[in-house]
Design a protein around this motif. Structure first.
Motif, PDB file in Angstrom:
ATOM      1  N   VAL A 165      37.761  80.651  65.112  1.00 52.25           N
ATOM      2  CA  VAL A 165      36.993  81.106  65.453  1.00 52.25           C
ATOM      3  C   VAL A 165      35.785  80.505  65.986  1.00 52.25           C
ATOM      4  O   VAL A 165      34.768  80.490  65.007  1.00 52.25           O
ATOM      5  CB  VAL A 165      36.825  82.553  64.722  1.00 52.25           C
ATOM      6  CG1 VAL A 165      36.265  83.962  65.371  1.00 52.25           C
ATOM      7  CG2 VAL A 165      38.648  83.510  64.896  1.00 52.25           C
ATOM      8  N   ALA A 166      35.546  80.441  67.254  1.00 53.05           N
ATOM      9  CA  ALA A 166      34.184  80.162  67.825  1.00 53.05           C
ATOM     10  C   ALA A 166      33.577  78.219  66.540  1.00 53.05           C
ATOM     11  O   ALA A 166      32.775  78.493  66.079  1.00 53.05           O
ATOM     12  CB  ALA A 166      32.422  80.806  67.265  1.00 53.05           C
ATOM     13  N   GLY A 167      34.524  78.039  66.290  1.00 54.57           N
ATOM     14  CA  GLY A 167      34.712  76.830  66.164  1.00 54.57           C
ATOM     15  C   GLY A 167      35.135  76.197  64.560  1.00 54.57           C
ATOM     16  O   GLY A 167      35.057  75.530  63.948  1.00 54.57           O
ATOM     17  N   ALA A 168      34.642  77.668  63.987  1.00 54.37           N
ATOM     18  CA  ALA A 168      35.385  77.263  62.877  1.00 54.37           C
ATOM     19  C   ALA A 168      36.699  78.049  62.121  1.00 54.37           C
ATOM     20  O   ALA A 168      37.271  78.987  62.788  1.00 54.37           O
ATOM     21  CB  ALA A 168      34.610  78.898  61.774  1.00 54.37           C
ATOM     22  N   ARG A 188      35.665  81.589  56.152  1.00 60.54           N
ATOM     23  CA  ARG A 188      35.239  80.849  57.370  1.00 60.54           C
ATOM     24  C   ARG A 188      34.624  79.252  57.265  1.00 60.54           C
ATOM     25  O   ARG A 188      34.041  79.220  56.491  1.00 60.54           O
ATOM     26  CB  ARG A 188      34.424  81.665  57.414  1.00 60.54           C
ATOM     27  CG  ARG A 188      34.611  82.798  58.716  1.00 60.54           C
ATOM     28  CD  ARG A 188      33.257  84.046  58.890  1.00 60.54           C
ATOM     29  NE  ARG A 188      33.553  85.274  59.892  1.00 60.54           N
ATOM     30  CZ  ARG A 188      33.565  86.318  58.467  1.00 60.54           C
ATOM     31  NH1 ARG A 188      33.805  85.573  57.171  1.00 60.54           N
ATOM     32  NH2 ARG A 188      34.065  87.721  59.350  1.00 60.54           N
ATOM     33  N   ASP A 189      35.652  78.342  57.732  1.00 59.56           N
ATOM     34  CA  ASP A 189      35.366  77.436  56.898  1.00 59.56           C
ATOM     35  C   ASP A 189      35.272  77.044  55.092  1.00 59.56           C
ATOM     36  O   ASP A 189      34.322  76.286  54.630  1.00 59.56           O
ATOM     37  CB  ASP A 189      34.650  75.948  57.196  1.00 59.56           C
ATOM     38  CG  ASP A 189      34.356  76.655  58.677  1.00 59.56           C
ATOM     39  OD1 ASP A 189      35.807  75.362  58.882  1.00 59.56           O
ATOM     40  OD2 ASP A 189      33.459  76.097  59.683  1.00 59.56           O
ATOM     41  N   ASP A 190      36.268  78.128  54.760  1.00 61.11           N
ATOM     42  CA  ASP A 190      36.245  78.127  52.979  1.00 61.11           C
ATOM     43  C   ASP A 190      35.413  78.788  52.550  1.00 61.11           C
ATOM     44  O   ASP A 190      34.702  78.875  51.626  1.00 61.11           O
ATOM     45  CB  ASP A 190      36.257  76.501  52.599  1.00 61.11           C
ATOM     46  CG  ASP A 190      37.715  75.617  52.451  1.00 61.11           C
ATOM     47  OD1 ASP A 190      38.267  76.306  53.037  1.00 61.11           O
ATOM     48  OD2 ASP A 190      37.544  74.410  52.610  1.00 61.11           O
ATOM     49  N   GLU A 191      34.420  79.798  53.052  1.00 59.59           N
ATOM     50  CA  GLU A 191      33.484  80.424  52.652  1.00 59.59           C
ATOM     51  C   GLU A 191      34.053  81.778  52.627  1.00 59.59           C
ATOM     52  O   GLU A 191      34.062  82.676  53.984  1.00 59.59           O
ATOM     53  CB  GLU A 191      32.100  80.363  53.605  1.00 59.59           C
ATOM     54  CG  GLU A 191      31.336  79.413  53.738  1.00 59.59           C
ATOM     55  CD  GLU A 191      30.660  78.807  51.816  1.00 59.59           C
ATOM     56  OE1 GLU A 191      30.163  79.634  51.732  1.00 59.59           O
ATOM     57  OE2 GLU A 191      30.733  77.523  51.054  1.00 59.59           O
ATOM     58  N   PRO A 192      34.492  82.190  51.755  1.00 59.38           N
ATOM     59  CA  PRO A 192      34.202  83.820  51.694  1.00 59.38           C
ATOM     60  C   PRO A 192      33.931  84.688  51.682  1.00 59.38           C
ATOM     61  O   PRO A 192      32.856  84.799  51.359  1.00 59.38           O
ATOM     62  CB  PRO A 192      35.344  83.762  49.843  1.00 59.38           C
ATOM     63  CG  PRO A 192      34.357  82.567  49.460  1.00 59.38           C
ATOM     64  CD  PRO A 192      34.129  81.839  50.419  1.00 59.38           C
TER      65      PRO A 192
END
Length: 219
Positions: A165-168, A188-192
């Protein structure tokens, strides 16, 4: 002619008596007691028990591997746990709904026990109890969490989404508990962060304005 005298008469009587005694001794006379023969009581033979043939005990049938999804909360009510079983394999998801989560997997043994592992040393040890219960412990994020979870009925279960989603890179996990409450995290890119709710019937969920589909998790 003179009549025989008393002496002759007595002598004649003695001779007749001697003759009768000798006759009895010759022929013999059996008494009733001598002719009775006591019959021996009949002896009934006790039949010997016939030898029984012991058939070999049937080998115990192998218990069918448990299957299905089990969901519930930890004993301290801080987090949720879901385990999906099929064909001797297990996938588990531990989630506190905020920032601690772990996906774990492994084999289910014949006795229903399992030792699952995940990233960063996460582990989950549990055993299936009967057909409706799993009891165990999860070690995730430095915490130790005992739990007891029940077999889920739809729409309860374990769901996962994986998309861009949106490059993530978006990865979401959801545990739908009995009663409909949901506990989940989206990274999102390993950020919970806490996950938005899904529609358990369709799996639809909107993340950052884009609709995704969360699918039931099976091994």
């Amino acid at each position: 002619m003179k009549r025989p005298g008393p002496l002759l008469t007595l002598l004649a009587g003695l001779l007749v008596g001697l003759f009768m005694l000798s006759l009895n001794a010759t022929t013999g006379t059996k008494t009733a007691s001598s002719t009775y023969k006591e019959e021996s009581p009949a002896v009934t033979a006790t039949p010997r028990p016939s030898a029984t043939t012991t058939s070999p005990s049937p080998s115990p049938s192998r218990t069918a591997a448990p299957k299905g999804v089990y969901t519930g909360r930890t004993d301290d009510d801080s987090s949720a746990v879901a385990i999906s079983l099929r064909d001797g394999k297990a996938i588990a998801y531990f989630c506190d709904g905020h920032n601690i989560e772990s996906w774990l997997k492994g084999d289910v043994q014949d006795d229903g026990s399992m030792r699952l592992t995940g990233k960063d040393g996460a582990k989950l040890n549990a055993t299936v109890k009967g057909s409706t219960l799993i009891r165990g412990t999860a070690d995730v994020g430095g915490g130790h969490y005992p739990f007891t979870i029940d077999k889920a009925k739809k729409p309860s279960g374990l769901y996962r989404a994986n998309s861009q989603v949106a490059g993530a890179r978006i990865v979401g996990g959801w545990i739908v508990l009995p009663g409909g409450k949901q506990v989940g995290i989206v990274t999102r890119d390993d950020e919970p962060s806490a996950a938005p709710p899904i529609d358990p019937e369709s799996g639809a969920v909107t993340v950052d304005g884009q609709q995704l589909t969360a699918r039931p998790v099976t091994p």
